[in-house]
Design a protein around this motif. Structure first.
Motif, PDB file in Angstrom:
ATOM      1  N   UNK A  77      56.418 -17.709  95.150  1.00  0.00           N
ATOM      2  CA  UNK A  77      57.269 -16.926  95.577  1.00  0.00           C
ATOM      3  C   UNK A  77      56.148 -15.872  96.153  1.00  0.00           C
ATOM      4  N   UNK A  78      56.734 -15.248  97.489  1.00  0.00           N
ATOM      5  CA  UNK A  78      55.834 -14.133  98.236  1.00  0.00           C
ATOM      6  C   UNK A  78      56.945 -13.361  99.064  1.00  0.00           C
ATOM      7  N   UNK A  79      56.359 -12.201  99.253  1.00  0.00           N
ATOM      8  CA  UNK A  79      57.037 -11.291 100.341  1.00  0.00           C
ATOM      9  C   UNK A  79      56.504 -11.562 101.718  1.00  0.00           C
ATOM     10  N   UNK A  80      57.079 -12.199 102.849  1.00  0.00           N
ATOM     11  CA  UNK A  80      56.487 -12.517 103.905  1.00  0.00           C
ATOM     12  C   UNK A  80      56.525 -11.286 104.530  1.00  0.00           C
ATOM     13  N   UNK A  81      57.383 -10.070 104.670  1.00  0.00           N
ATOM     14  CA  UNK A  81      57.247  -8.920 105.051  1.00  0.00           C
ATOM     15  C   UNK A  81      58.330  -8.224 104.354  1.00  0.00           C
ATOM     16  N   UNK A  82      58.527  -6.839 104.756  1.00  0.00           N
ATOM     17  CA  UNK A  82      59.317  -5.977 103.864  1.00  0.00           C
ATOM     18  C   UNK A  82      60.865  -6.630 104.011  1.00  0.00           C
ATOM     19  N   UNK A  83      61.253  -7.302 104.659  1.00  0.00           N
ATOM     20  CA  UNK A  83      62.615  -7.766 105.139  1.00  0.00           C
ATOM     21  C   UNK A  83      62.851  -9.306 104.514  1.00  0.00           C
ATOM     22  N   UNK A  84      61.853 -10.056 104.466  1.00  0.00           N
ATOM     23  CA  UNK A  84      61.789 -11.334 104.123  1.00  0.00           C
ATOM     24  C   UNK A  84      60.993 -11.871 102.909  1.00  0.00           C
ATOM     25  N   UNK A  85      61.649 -12.419 101.631  1.00  0.00           N
ATOM     26  CA  UNK A  85      61.086 -13.124 100.734  1.00  0.00           C
ATOM     27  C   UNK A  85      61.006 -14.572 100.815  1.00  0.00           C
ATOM     28  N   UNK A  86      60.238 -15.136 100.515  1.00  0.00           N
ATOM     29  CA  UNK A  86      60.026 -16.645 100.455  1.00  0.00           C
ATOM     30  C   UNK A  86      59.825 -17.387  99.024  1.00  0.00           C
ATOM     31  N   UNK A  87      60.565 -18.435  98.874  1.00  0.00           N
ATOM     32  CA  UNK A  87      60.033 -19.349  97.685  1.00  0.00           C
ATOM     33  C   UNK A  87      59.949 -20.698  98.083  1.00  0.00           C
ATOM     34  N   UNK A  88      59.147 -21.215  97.505  1.00  0.00           N
ATOM     35  CA  UNK A  88      58.705 -22.747  97.815  1.00  0.00           C
ATOM     36  C   UNK A  88      58.593 -23.382  96.414  1.00  0.00           C
ATOM     37  N   UNK A  89      59.253 -24.699  96.131  1.00  0.00           N
ATOM     38  CA  UNK A  89      59.126 -25.352  94.852  1.00  0.00           C
ATOM     39  C   UNK A  89      58.580 -26.896  95.178  1.00  0.00           C
ATOM     40  N   UNK A  90      57.661 -27.060  94.530  1.00  0.00           N
ATOM     41  CA  UNK A  90      56.789 -28.201  94.934  1.00  0.00           C
ATOM     42  C   UNK A  90      56.895 -29.204  93.580  1.00  0.00           C
ATOM     43  N   UNK A  91      57.213 -30.589  93.751  1.00  0.00           N
ATOM     44  CA  UNK A  91      57.344 -31.424  92.528  1.00  0.00           C
ATOM     45  C   UNK A  91      55.986 -32.074  92.817  1.00  0.00           C
ATOM     46  N   UNK A  92      55.199 -32.390  91.736  1.00  0.00           N
ATOM     47  CA  UNK A  92      54.034 -32.819  91.708  1.00  0.00           C
ATOM     48  C   UNK A  92      54.164 -34.189  90.821  1.00  0.00           C
TER      49      UNK A  92
END
Length: 92
Positions: A77-92
């Motif tokens: 999870x990370x904040x791309x900018x003050x208006x957008x928050x991103x989440x990625x899930x990776x199955x390994x």
């Protein structure tokens, strides 16, 4: 991986952030018995890992019948900018 005196397993690793963002991470582990049947899962969290930084993570598998394990999922999870928050899930 360390075997504790109570029979549980202590997992230790290091994560490196090669991105330009501050990251929150969840590292999922899956444990298997000698018949390759899933018997336990665990999760370790790292919060606020700075860009180009490193952080140790630790987890514990309490099932004493563990024969093998793998890192099975990574959630980033990370904040791309003050208006957008991103989440990625990776199955390994």
């Amino acid at each position: 991986m360390l075997l504790e005196t109570d029979g549980s397993y202590h997992l230790v690793g290091v994560l490196e952030n090669k991105s330009n963002y501050k990251l929150d991470l969840s590292i999922w582990t899956t444990a298997y018995n000698e018949d390759d049947v899933q018997i336990d899962t665990g999760v370790a969290n790292v919060y606020g890992l700075e860009p180009n930084g490193k952080a140790e993570f630790q987890g514990r598998i309490t099932n004493k019948d563990m024969h093998s394990y793998k890192i099975s999922r990574l959630v980033i999870q990370y904040e791309e900018d003050s208006d957008r928050f991103r989440q990625s899930e990776i199955d390994l």
